[in-house]
Design a protein around this motif. Structure first.
Motif, mmCIF file in Angstrom:
data_model
loop_
_atom_site.group_PDB
_atom_site.id
_atom_site.type_symbol
_atom_site.label_atom_id
_atom_site.label_comp_id
_atom_site.label_asym_id
_atom_site.label_seq_id
_atom_site.Cartn_x
_atom_site.Cartn_y
_atom_site.Cartn_z
ATOM 1 N N GLU A 144 6.253 9.399 12.861
ATOM 2 C CA GLU A 144 5.080 8.371 12.436
ATOM 3 C C GLU A 144 5.130 8.556 10.700
ATOM 4 O O GLU A 144 4.955 7.594 9.739
ATOM 5 N N SER A 147 8.366 7.439 9.199
ATOM 6 C CA SER A 147 8.282 6.241 9.106
ATOM 7 C C SER A 147 7.208 5.632 8.069
ATOM 8 O O SER A 147 7.638 4.508 7.320
ATOM 9 N N GLU A 148 6.106 6.174 7.994
ATOM 10 C CA GLU A 148 5.157 5.369 7.038
ATOM 11 C C GLU A 148 5.555 5.886 5.640
ATOM 12 O O GLU A 148 5.462 5.078 4.502
ATOM 13 N N SER A 150 8.647 6.314 4.609
ATOM 14 C CA SER A 150 9.863 5.445 4.278
ATOM 15 C C SER A 150 9.334 4.029 3.868
ATOM 16 O O SER A 150 9.803 3.563 3.019
ATOM 17 N N ARG A 151 8.223 3.364 4.627
ATOM 18 C CA ARG A 151 7.811 2.298 4.494
ATOM 19 C C ARG A 151 7.377 2.190 3.013
ATOM 20 O O ARG A 151 7.360 1.201 2.154
ATOM 21 N N LEU A 152 6.258 3.367 2.703
ATOM 22 C CA LEU A 152 5.787 3.355 1.386
ATOM 23 C C LEU A 152 6.901 3.526 0.184
ATOM 24 O O LEU A 152 6.689 2.817 -0.940
ATOM 25 N N VAL A 154 9.854 2.487 0.386
ATOM 26 C CA VAL A 154 10.621 1.248 0.305
ATOM 27 C C VAL A 154 9.679 0.122 -0.562
ATOM 28 O O VAL A 154 9.999 -0.634 -1.178
ATOM 29 N N ALA A 155 8.388 0.313 -0.178
ATOM 30 C CA ALA A 155 7.393 -0.917 -0.736
ATOM 31 C C ALA A 155 7.342 -0.301 -2.238
ATOM 32 O O ALA A 155 7.483 -1.233 -3.037
ATOM 33 N N LYS A 170 16.649 -1.342 2.163
ATOM 34 C CA LYS A 170 15.641 -0.811 2.797
ATOM 35 C C LYS A 170 15.894 0.509 3.618
ATOM 36 O O LYS A 170 15.487 1.443 3.686
ATOM 37 N N SER A 174 14.965 4.267 2.976
ATOM 38 C CA SER A 174 14.385 4.870 3.956
ATOM 39 C C SER A 174 15.050 6.310 4.558
ATOM 40 O O SER A 174 14.476 7.195 4.799
ATOM 41 N N SER A 178 13.683 9.872 4.258
ATOM 42 C CA SER A 178 13.518 10.689 5.504
ATOM 43 C C SER A 178 14.192 12.031 5.363
ATOM 44 O O SER A 178 13.792 13.185 5.775
#
Length: 182
Positions: A144, A147-148, A150-152, A154-155, A170, A174, A178
């Motif tokens: 998690e 994932s978070e 990676s999302r951050l 990417v954002a 993206k 990610s 990771s």
């Protein structure tokens, strides 16, 4: 008998004094014979109706006493046998009770040992399950977090680059984020 005294008195003069003696004391032969017959009859009647029943009763009582003494001796022997049997039974019961107590202790010890082993095994199982759960929770949290992150990333990259990233970009960012986290 008196006739014999009279014959002796005629033959011997001193015996004549005896005959006078018999007459002086009033001893008559017929009286003596009658008294002898009376005594014999009385003795017979007493024997038949007094002494014989008394003797029979005494013999009967003596037989009962002998029987009672024999019975008492038999009972003493039986009592001694019963006491010996009682003692033997008590010894057997005591030995059996000791055996039962020993067996119960062994059974209890075996059950306690088995329960302890079961408790140790259950505790080990619980510990293993808890460790496995902790490991799974840690992996899930890391996944998690990746994932978070990676999302951050990417954002953040999207904002830094001021453009909308494609799905391919993206995924690449990610993956890159990771791999650096591990």
């Amino acid at each position: 008998m008196i006739d014999l005294i009279q014959v002796l008195a005629a033959a011997d003069p001193q015996a004549a004094d005896s005959a006078n003696l018999v007459e002086t004391f009033g001893i008559h032969g017929s009286h003596i014979i009658m008294q002898a017959i009376s005594f014999t009859i009385l003795a017979g009647v007493l024997w038949k109706f007094a002494f014989k029943p008394v003797m029979a009763t005494m013999e009967e009582r003596e037989a009962k006493i002998d029987s009672g003494l024999r019975y008492a001796e038999e009972m003493k022997v039986k009592l001694a046998e019963a006491e010996a049997e009682k003692k033997k039974i008590l010894q057997e019961a005591s030995a059996e009770a000791k055996s039962i107590v020993t067996e119960a202790r062994q059974t209890a010890e075996a059950r306690i040992e088995k329960s302890a082993q079961d408790a140790i095994k259950a505790a080990e199982d619980i510990t293993k399950k808890a460790e496995l759960q902790i490991e799974n929770d840690r992996k899930q949290m890391l996944a998690e977090a990746r994932s978070e992150i990676s999302r951050l990333v990417v954002a953040t990259a999207g904002k830094v680059l001021s453009k909308e990233l494609t799905a391919e970009e993206k995924a690449r960012y990610s993956e890159s984020a990771s791999s650096t986290l591990v």
